[in-house]
Design a protein around this motif. Structure first.
Motif, PDB file in Angstrom:
ATOM      1  N   MET A  30       0.847  -1.206   0.000  1.00 35.47           N
ATOM      2  CA  MET A  30       0.000   0.000   0.000  1.00 35.47           C
ATOM      3  C   MET A  30       0.878   1.249   0.000  1.00 35.47           C
ATOM      4  SD  MET A  30      -2.738   1.262   2.868  1.00 35.47           S
ATOM      5  CE  MET A  30      -3.450   2.915   2.785  1.00 35.47           C
ATOM      6  N   ASP A  31       0.562   2.160  -0.889  1.00 32.99           N
ATOM      7  CA  ASP A  31       1.281   3.440  -0.974  1.00 32.99           C
ATOM      8  C   ASP A  31       0.527   4.472  -0.123  1.00 32.99           C
ATOM      9  OD1 ASP A  31       2.415   5.855  -1.609  1.00 32.99           O
ATOM     10  OD2 ASP A  31       2.471   5.496  -3.765  1.00 32.99           O
ATOM     11  N   ARG A  32       1.022   4.718   1.067  1.00 34.42           N
ATOM     12  CA  ARG A  32       0.299   5.605   1.983  1.00 34.42           C
ATOM     13  C   ARG A  32       0.303   7.057   1.507  1.00 34.42           C
ATOM     14  NH1 ARG A  32       0.779   3.172   8.132  1.00 34.42           N
ATOM     15  NH2 ARG A  32       0.585   0.974   7.514  1.00 34.42           N
ATOM     16  N   LYS A  33       1.339   7.457   0.797  1.00 31.87           N
ATOM     17  CA  LYS A  33       1.339   8.814   0.246  1.00 31.87           C
ATOM     18  C   LYS A  33       0.191   8.983  -0.736  1.00 31.87           C
ATOM     19  CE  LYS A  33       6.270   9.891   0.721  1.00 31.87           C
ATOM     20  NZ  LYS A  33       7.522  10.260  -0.011  1.00 31.87           N
ATOM     21  N   ALA A  34      -0.074   7.955  -1.529  1.00 27.64           N
ATOM     22  CA  ALA A  34      -1.191   8.003  -2.475  1.00 27.64           C
ATOM     23  C   ALA A  34      -2.523   8.041  -1.733  1.00 27.64           C
ATOM     24  CB  ALA A  34      -1.136   6.790  -3.406  1.00 27.64           C
ATOM     25  N   PHE A  35      -2.586   7.342  -0.610  1.00 23.64           N
ATOM     26  CA  PHE A  35      -3.797   7.347   0.224  1.00 23.64           C
ATOM     27  C   PHE A  35      -4.093   8.764   0.717  1.00 23.64           C
ATOM     28  CE2 PHE A  35      -5.516   7.009   4.625  1.00 23.64           C
ATOM     29  CZ  PHE A  35      -6.729   6.384   4.359  1.00 23.64           C
ATOM     30  N   TYR A  36      -3.101   9.408   1.296  1.00 25.38           N
ATOM     31  CA  TYR A  36      -3.292  10.769   1.810  1.00 25.38           C
ATOM     32  C   TYR A  36      -3.547  11.764   0.671  1.00 25.38           C
ATOM     33  CZ  TYR A  36      -1.435   8.865   6.193  1.00 25.38           C
ATOM     34  OH  TYR A  36      -1.232   8.119   7.329  1.00 25.38           O
ATOM     35  N   HIS A  37      -2.881  11.562  -0.460  1.00 23.74           N
ATOM     36  CA  HIS A  37      -3.067  12.465  -1.599  1.00 23.74           C
ATOM     37  C   HIS A  37      -4.509  12.390  -2.098  1.00 23.74           C
ATOM     38  CE1 HIS A  37      -2.855  13.862  -5.823  1.00 23.74           C
ATOM     39  NE2 HIS A  37      -1.903  14.667  -5.368  1.00 23.74           N
ATOM     40  N   HIS A  38      -5.053  11.193  -2.146  1.00 24.03           N
ATOM     41  CA  HIS A  38      -6.441  11.055  -2.601  1.00 24.03           C
ATOM     42  C   HIS A  38      -7.388  11.808  -1.664  1.00 24.03           C
ATOM     43  CE1 HIS A  38      -9.662   8.924  -4.845  1.00 24.03           C
ATOM     44  NE2 HIS A  38     -10.326   9.136  -3.715  1.00 24.03           N
ATOM     45  N   LEU A  39      -7.164  11.677  -0.354  1.00 24.12           N
ATOM     46  CA  LEU A  39      -8.066  12.293   0.624  1.00 24.12           C
ATOM     47  C   LEU A  39      -7.920  13.812   0.701  1.00 24.12           C
ATOM     48  CD1 LEU A  39      -7.762   9.756   3.581  1.00 24.12           C
ATOM     49  CD2 LEU A  39      -9.697  10.025   2.015  1.00 24.12           C
ATOM     50  N   SER A  40      -6.743  14.323   0.396  1.00 24.94           N
ATOM     51  CA  SER A  40      -6.520  15.757   0.551  1.00 24.94           C
ATOM     52  C   SER A  40      -6.490  16.530  -0.760  1.00 24.94           C
ATOM     53  CB  SER A  40      -5.202  16.004   1.295  1.00 24.94           C
ATOM     54  OG  SER A  40      -4.114  15.424   0.604  1.00 24.94           O
ATOM     55  N   VAL A  41      -6.317  15.819  -1.894  1.00 22.50           N
ATOM     56  CA  VAL A  41      -6.214  16.506  -3.183  1.00 22.50           C
ATOM     57  C   VAL A  41      -7.231  15.977  -4.191  1.00 22.50           C
ATOM     58  CG1 VAL A  41      -4.703  17.063  -5.126  1.00 22.50           C
ATOM     59  CG2 VAL A  41      -3.759  16.971  -2.804  1.00 22.50           C
ATOM     60  N   THR A  42      -7.206  14.678  -4.437  1.00 20.52           N
ATOM     61  CA  THR A  42      -8.096  14.109  -5.458  1.00 20.52           C
ATOM     62  C   THR A  42      -9.558  14.280  -5.100  1.00 20.52           C
ATOM     63  OG1 THR A  42      -6.399  12.455  -5.964  1.00 20.52           O
ATOM     64  CG2 THR A  42      -8.639  12.037  -6.781  1.00 20.52           C
ATOM     65  N   ASP A  43      -9.902  13.954  -3.876  1.00 21.12           N
ATOM     66  CA  ASP A  43     -11.284  14.095  -3.400  1.00 21.12           C
ATOM     67  C   ASP A  43     -11.255  14.604  -1.959  1.00 21.12           C
ATOM     68  OD1 ASP A  43     -13.954  13.991  -2.799  1.00 21.12           O
ATOM     69  OD2 ASP A  43     -14.220  11.868  -3.259  1.00 21.12           O
ATOM     70  N   PRO A  44     -11.112  15.926  -1.786  1.00 22.72           N
ATOM     71  CA  PRO A  44     -10.922  16.486  -0.446  1.00 22.72           C
ATOM     72  C   PRO A  44     -12.220  16.821   0.295  1.00 22.72           C
ATOM     73  CG  PRO A  44     -10.666  18.221  -2.056  1.00 22.72           C
ATOM     74  CD  PRO A  44     -10.964  16.949  -2.836  1.00 22.72           C
ATOM     75  N   GLN A  45     -13.318  16.132  -0.015  1.00 21.34           N
ATOM     76  CA  GLN A  45     -14.584  16.439   0.657  1.00 21.34           C
ATOM     77  C   GLN A  45     -14.484  16.333   2.177  1.00 21.34           C
ATOM     78  OE1 GLN A  45     -18.349  14.794  -1.072  1.00 21.34           O
ATOM     79  NE2 GLN A  45     -16.946  13.700  -2.438  1.00 21.34           N
TER      80      GLN A  45
END
Length: 253
Positions: A1-16
């Motif tokens: 699991m790429d945790r940086k990608a996890f955080y990026h999704h939550l804060s940039v890709t879909d920051p709802q």
């Protein structure tokens, strides 16, 4: 699991859920939960189960993603005072009797944790279930504030939802051919699925997408940090005797 990608999704890709980004405290909360899941749960459960837990935890902690006391109070006494004030003002219409009053141990069994445990019976049940599942005794029944330990709290949230500790239903009960019914699964934690089920489902879907964007569904990977059980604290004999007398006084007083 790429945790940086996890955080990026939550804060940039879909920051709802995190429009202002993920704070250090929130990241620490995620870190423990991901490590606990990696060490004890990932091999036997799909990431949708983790997404379901994270979606509920987001709601239960007000987005903090770390264990909290009910009403976000600094201690149990303050939490009980805030709940009593809200109850007296008629803002807790679903509460039949104040569960936050001191119990037979003299403690306030207010809600606490990633998934809010209330009432002494639920703290005792969690203690017994953890011992049965993992062979550990952590002392939660004697010290309710151990639910604020991030490792213990994560286990209570994950195992509680997987096994159905909180209400007479568990995650597997909501599995469908299309995946988990996240909205209906709110009933695992509380009986208000009709009111906030859509909100919970939104949360869970966002977390599921973030986990899959990070490759968690393909290879979750090992823990990145130590997440051992905390060392049980031995209660001094004098304190045990005082606690016994307090229980007896509460029972027969």
């Amino acid at each position: 699991m790429d945790r940086k990608a996890f955080y990026h999704h939550l804060s940039v890709t879909d920051p709802q859920l995190f429009p202002d980004g993920i704070s250090a405290a929130q990241r620490a909360g995620f870190q423990t939960k991901l490590d606990v899941w990696a060490r004890w749960y990932a091999a036997g459960h799909p990431v949708s189960f983790l997404a379901a837990a994270l979606g509920q935890i987001f709601r239960e902690t007000g987005g903090r993603m770390e264990p909290v006391l009910e009403a976000f109070a600094p201690d149990r006494k303050t939490s009980a005072e805030r709940l009593q004030k809200a109850f007296d003002a008629g803002r807790l219409k679903w509460v039949k009797s104040p569960y936050w009053l001191p119990d037979e141990t003299g403690r306030h069994p207010v809600g606490g944790g990633d998934i809010q445990l209330t009432h002494r019976r639920n703290y005792v049940n969690a203690e017994q279930r953890l011992k049965t599942r993992f062979g550990v005794r952590i002392g939660l029944a004697e010290n309710y504030d151990l639910i604020l330990d991030p490792v213990i709290s994560a286990h209570v949230a994950f195992s509680g939802m997987i096994e159905g500790w909180f209400r007479p239903c568990k995650l597997a009960d909501f599995a469908t051919a299309q995946g988990l019914d996240y909205a209906a699964a709110r009933d695992i934690v509380n009986g208000d699925a009709k009111q906030i089920g859509p909100e919970i489902a939104r949360n869970c879907r966002i977390f599921e997408a973030a986990l899959k964007a990070a490759g968690a569904d393909q290879n979750f990977g090992p823990p990145q940090h130590a997440v051992d059980w905390p060392v049980p604290q031995v209660t001094p004999v004098g304190a045990r005797i005082r606690a016994l007398f307090q229980r007896l006084a509460g029972r027969f007083g």
